[in-house]
Scaffold this active site. Structure first.
Site, short mmCIF file in Angstrom:
data_model
loop_
_atom_site.label_atom_id
_atom_site.label_comp_id
_atom_site.label_asym_id
_atom_site.label_seq_id
_atom_site.Cartn_x
_atom_site.Cartn_y
_atom_site.Cartn_z
N LEU A 188 -15.76 -43.17 39.61
CA LEU A 188 -15.13 -43.64 38.19
C LEU A 188 -14.22 -42.53 37.81
CD1 LEU A 188 -18.52 -44.50 36.28
CD2 LEU A 188 -16.83 -46.01 37.14
N VAL A 240 -21.51 -62.85 53.97
CA VAL A 240 -20.30 -63.75 54.92
C VAL A 240 -20.37 -62.98 56.32
CG1 VAL A 240 -17.78 -63.58 54.85
CG2 VAL A 240 -19.20 -63.94 52.67
N THR A 253 -8.62 -36.48 47.01
CA THR A 253 -7.95 -37.69 47.69
C THR A 253 -8.58 -38.93 47.49
OG1 THR A 253 -9.16 -37.05 49.50
CG2 THR A 253 -7.04 -36.00 49.56
N HIS A 295 -13.28 -41.31 34.80
CA HIS A 295 -13.64 -40.51 33.79
C HIS A 295 -14.65 -39.50 34.53
CE1 HIS A 295 -15.72 -44.22 33.41
NE2 HIS A 295 -16.78 -43.73 33.03
N GLY A 345 -0.71 -40.68 39.92
CA GLY A 345 -1.61 -41.37 39.31
C GLY A 345 -2.85 -42.10 40.06
N GLY A 346 -2.51 -41.89 41.39
CA GLY A 346 -3.77 -42.28 42.28
C GLY A 346 -3.98 -43.94 42.18
N HIS A 384 -20.19 -51.62 7.32
CA HIS A 384 -20.73 -53.14 7.43
C HIS A 384 -19.18 -53.85 7.15
CE1 HIS A 384 -22.83 -56.93 7.07
NE2 HIS A 384 -22.16 -57.05 6.00
P1 FAD Z 1 -7.60 -41.47 43.49
O1 FAD Z 1 -7.32 -42.01 42.12
O2 FAD Z 1 -7.93 -42.53 44.50
O3 FAD Z 1 -6.40 -40.73 43.78
C1 FAD Z 1 -6.44 -40.19 44.95
C2 FAD Z 1 -4.80 -39.77 45.35
O4 FAD Z 1 -4.77 -38.93 46.27
C3 FAD Z 1 -3.86 -41.03 45.48
O5 FAD Z 1 -2.88 -40.85 45.03
C4 FAD Z 1 -3.71 -40.54 47.29
O6 FAD Z 1 -2.50 -41.02 47.83
C5 FAD Z 1 -3.79 -39.19 47.47
N1 FAD Z 1 -3.85 -38.84 48.75
C6 FAD Z 1 -4.82 -39.14 49.36
N2 FAD Z 1 -4.73 -38.36 50.81
C7 FAD Z 1 -3.83 -37.67 50.33
C8 FAD Z 1 -3.31 -36.55 51.17
N3 FAD Z 1 -3.72 -36.10 52.45
N4 FAD Z 1 -1.94 -36.07 50.61
C9 FAD Z 1 -1.48 -36.28 49.44
N5 FAD Z 1 -2.31 -37.15 48.89
C10 FAD Z 1 -3.32 -37.62 49.25
N6 FAD Z 1 -12.71 -46.45 37.18
C11 FAD Z 1 -13.06 -46.50 36.16
O7 FAD Z 1 -13.42 -45.57 35.54
N7 FAD Z 1 -12.74 -47.58 35.22
C12 FAD Z 1 -11.78 -48.76 35.74
O8 FAD Z 1 -11.89 -49.54 34.80
C13 FAD Z 1 -11.98 -48.69 37.08
N8 FAD Z 1 -11.17 -49.80 37.54
C14 FAD Z 1 -11.02 -49.75 38.89
C15 FAD Z 1 -10.27 -51.09 39.33
C16 FAD Z 1 -10.18 -51.04 40.84
C17 FAD Z 1 -9.72 -52.52 41.31
C18 FAD Z 1 -10.39 -49.99 41.44
C19 FAD Z 1 -10.13 -50.17 43.19
C20 FAD Z 1 -10.91 -48.94 41.04
C21 FAD Z 1 -11.41 -48.85 39.85
N9 FAD Z 1 -11.71 -47.72 39.14
C22 FAD Z 1 -12.23 -47.58 37.97
C23 FAD Z 1 -12.24 -46.62 40.02
C24 FAD Z 1 -11.13 -45.47 39.81
O9 FAD Z 1 -9.78 -46.11 40.21
C25 FAD Z 1 -11.52 -44.38 40.70
O10 FAD Z 1 -12.80 -43.87 40.34
C26 FAD Z 1 -10.38 -43.11 40.35
O11 FAD Z 1 -9.27 -43.57 40.77
C27 FAD Z 1 -10.81 -41.98 41.18
O12 FAD Z 1 -10.08 -40.99 40.96
P2 FAD Z 1 -9.43 -39.82 42.10
O13 FAD Z 1 -8.76 -38.87 41.49
O14 FAD Z 1 -10.95 -39.22 42.58
O15 FAD Z 1 -8.66 -40.38 43.14
P1 NAI Z 2 -19.65 -52.11 43.80
O1 NAI Z 2 -20.26 -51.10 44.62
O2 NAI Z 2 -19.50 -52.20 42.44
O3 NAI Z 2 -20.01 -53.60 44.32
C1 NAI Z 2 -20.16 -53.95 45.79
C2 NAI Z 2 -21.17 -54.97 45.69
O4 NAI Z 2 -20.99 -55.99 47.16
C3 NAI Z 2 -22.80 -54.85 45.62
O5 NAI Z 2 -23.24 -55.86 44.63
C4 NAI Z 2 -23.17 -54.87 46.91
O6 NAI Z 2 -24.55 -55.33 47.13
C5 NAI Z 2 -22.41 -55.91 47.51
N1 NAI Z 2 -22.13 -56.07 49.13
C6 NAI Z 2 -22.25 -55.12 49.86
N2 NAI Z 2 -21.90 -55.32 51.25
C7 NAI Z 2 -22.06 -56.78 51.30
C8 NAI Z 2 -21.85 -57.67 52.22
N3 NAI Z 2 -21.62 -57.51 53.49
N4 NAI Z 2 -21.81 -59.20 51.79
C9 NAI Z 2 -22.03 -59.39 50.46
N5 NAI Z 2 -22.04 -58.54 49.38
C10 NAI Z 2 -22.14 -57.12 49.73
O7 NAI Z 2 -18.17 -52.01 44.64
P2 NAI Z 2 -16.98 -52.59 44.17
O8 NAI Z 2 -17.03 -53.68 43.14
O9 NAI Z 2 -15.95 -53.00 45.56
O10 NAI Z 2 -16.08 -51.32 43.48
C11 NAI Z 2 -15.96 -50.23 44.14
C12 NAI Z 2 -16.13 -49.03 43.13
O11 NAI Z 2 -14.88 -49.20 42.24
C13 NAI Z 2 -17.08 -48.93 42.42
O12 NAI Z 2 -17.93 -47.89 42.74
C14 NAI Z 2 -16.75 -48.92 40.96
O13 NAI Z 2 -17.36 -47.75 40.31
C15 NAI Z 2 -15.36 -48.89 41.07
N6 NAI Z 2 -14.61 -49.82 39.99
C16 NAI Z 2 -15.17 -49.29 38.51
C17 NAI Z 2 -14.52 -50.20 37.71
C18 NAI Z 2 -14.93 -49.96 36.10
O14 NAI Z 2 -15.35 -49.05 36.08
N7 NAI Z 2 -14.86 -50.94 35.30
C19 NAI Z 2 -13.94 -51.39 37.89
C20 NAI Z 2 -13.77 -51.55 39.16
C21 NAI Z 2 -14.07 -50.80 40.32
#
Ligand code: FAD
Ligand code: NAI
EC number: 1.8.1.4
Length: 467
Positions: free
Chosen positions: A321, A238, A144, A323, A39-40, A446
């Protein structure tokens, strides 16, 4: 003969969806995953756990604040944080099991261990106890994902100084939470802990929150968050955190330079973005090129610089993202099967799951200005939407941007309850190249919040009814 038609490295939303689509198209497929669970990031430490905590903390907040004004008397809610974390974990487990079921159902082999590309057609899998096997395949898809971006001078220990992963599992509510970065993670996880009782201060390098979002939307959203108790220090960085005392002491200074000051905090969340994850994947040796930001370089068809090796999701260009990763997974599998797989990058919605939610698709007003596009704007506030009024959830507005000549919708931005659901009628409209007039003439039930989207479309033609 190769054992597999396709090996996908990584089982996040990009990888597992790619594997399923490829299996549906008749390929013999395996996935490689180094984590104990499938599930990543998304399912284990990203989208899903964060949404579980956002939901639970919102319920906590509602019980404490909103129910009484509807005449529902409840005693003050009591937080049982371990139970809330269990609720979160049950959600994770359910979804992870779902992916395992889907792998079985689609006859996809799950190879547990870290994958390393030896060359096109060969993947070495090393299990946690060090056993190695080499598997042959016609094609490889790298999925990955990404990892937390580090901040110089601030060492993440996942206890007091946390990334999103630690912030999803804090053992107690920090009295004072300092968040570095006013991006999606900072504002979502900041909302969770704010609702549970933390004093939240967000330090952002730029002079605005949510860079990349429509500026007007970001401004109004910042005001709403401030009303909820968030404090923002914009244009500030920071430079280090002193961990020697009982409380943490963060050094901050204006981004443009100037006098430094300190902020005390019980926990610090570093949320300054994510970086592509390609560690120990053997890309250099296999000749797979990276771009200047460390992402796997791909062409329009997800092909890397090495024939037979493809890449999708967070590890390649574009928004990080789930999706987007999923749609790339589907398109990539279809291309491998000889079909015309395609992702429309102009219509990828982005949602921030706060209260209210923020949702957006297509171009922002700033982008249209910069491109010199002649556009018209239609706006409609939820204060003028009947359903929002009776529910007393009137924060936010809908903003629609349309081409001034053709009326084709170019972008839609919403701050408001359920914005993450409302945005999809705009996505469908835009996918079909629809106009504001098309949406304005579509009958909307509505009383719904969706009527605000219709009214914004009417407002493009300066004829909103309820404003
Ligand atoms: P990942 O989900 O990162 O999966 C990669 C997988 O590859 C992992 O399981 C890892 O263990 C595996 N892997 C890596 N290297 C290797 C290797 N060498 N061998 C075997 N396995 C390996 N996106 C949204 O659209 N909506 C959200 O609400 C949202 N919320 C988020 C909240 C948080 C706190 C975070 C951190 C991210 C969020 N994101 C959200 C972003 C979203 O999680 C990612 O965009 C998404 O998971 C990317 O999918 P992916 O398949 O590219 O990689
Ligand atoms: P982000 O790119 O959304 O935001 C990072 C923020 O940190 C920016 O506003 C940037 O200007 C600021 N920043 C960078 N360096 C800094 C510094 N040194 N000091 C202070 N501010 C600094 O990244 P975030 O929130 O870490 O999320 C990572 C990724 O995960 C995003 O690309 C997002 O698409 C994805 N994600 C998506 C979610 C969703 O779709 N609901 C939820 C959570 C994560």
């Amino acid at each position: 003969m190769a054992t597999y038609d396709l090996i996908v490295i990584g089982t996040g939303p990009g990888g597992y969806v790619c594997a399923i689509r490829a299996a549906q198209l008749g390929m013999k497929v395996a996935v490689v995953e180094k984590n104990p669970t499938l599930g990543g990031t998304c399912l284990n430490v990203g989208c899903m756990p964060s949404k579980a905590l956002l939901h639970a903390s919102e319920m906590f907040q509602e019980a404490g604040h909103s129910l009484a004004k509807m005449g529902i008397g409840v005693s003050a809610p009591k937080l049982d944080l371990p139970a809330m974390m269990d609720f979160k974990q049950q959600g994770i487990d359910g979804n992870v099991k779902g992916v395992e079921y889907l792998m079985k159902k689609n006859k996809i082999d799950v190879l547990r261990g870290a994958g390393r590309i030896i060359a096109a057609g060969q993947v070495e899998v090393t299990t946690a106890d060090g056993k190695k096997q080499t598997v042959e395949t016609k094609n490889i898809v790298i999925a990955t994902g990404s990892d937390v971006a580090k901040l110089k001078g601030v060492e993440i220990d996942e206890k007091r100084i946390v990334s999103s992963t630690g912030a999803l599992s804090l053992e107690k509510v920090p009295d004072k939470l300092l968040i570095v970065g006013a991006g999606v993670i900072g504002l979502e996880l900041g909302s969770v802990w704010r609702r549970l009782g933390s004093q939240v201060t967000v330090v952002e390098f730029l002079d605005r929150i949510l860079p990349g979002m429509d500026g007007e939307v970001a401004k109004q959203f910042q005001r709403i968050l401030e009303k909820q108790g968030f404090a923002f220090k914009l244009g500030t960085k920071v430079t280090g955190v002193d961990t020697s005392g009982k409380t943490l002491s963060a050094r901050i200074e204006p981004a443009a330079g100037g006098a430094a000051e300190t902020i005390e905090a019980d926990a610090v969340l570093v949320a300054i973005g994510r970086t592509p994850y390609t560690e120990a994947l053997g890309l250099k040796e296999a000749g797979v090129a990276l771009d200047d930001r460390g992402r796997v370089e791909i062409d329009k068809h997800f092909a890397t610089s090495v024939k037979g090796i493809y890449a999708i999701g967070d590890v390649v260009r574009g928004p990080m993202l789930a999706h987007k990763a999923e749609d790339e997974g589907v398109a990539c599998a279809e291309i491998l099967a000889g079909q015309a797989g395609h992702v429309n990058y102009d219509v990828i919605p982005g949602v921030i799951y706060t209260t209210p939610e923020v949702a957006s698709v297509g171009k922002t007003e700033e982008e249209l200005k910069q491109a010199g596009t002649d556009y018209t704007v239609g706006k409609f506030p939820f204060t003028a939407n009947g359903r929002s009024k009776v529910n007393q959830t009137t924060d936010g507005f809908v903003k629609m941007l349309a081409d001034a000549k053709t009326d084709r919708v170019l972008g839609v931005h919403i701050v408001g309850r359920e914005a993450g659901e409302l945005i999809h009628e705009a996505c469908v409209l835009m996918e079909f190249g629809g106009s504001a007039e098309d949406l304005a003439r579509t009958c909307h039930a509505h009383p719904t919040r969706s009527e605000a989207v219709k009214e914004a479309a009417l407002a493009v033609g300066k004829r909103a009814i309820h404003m």
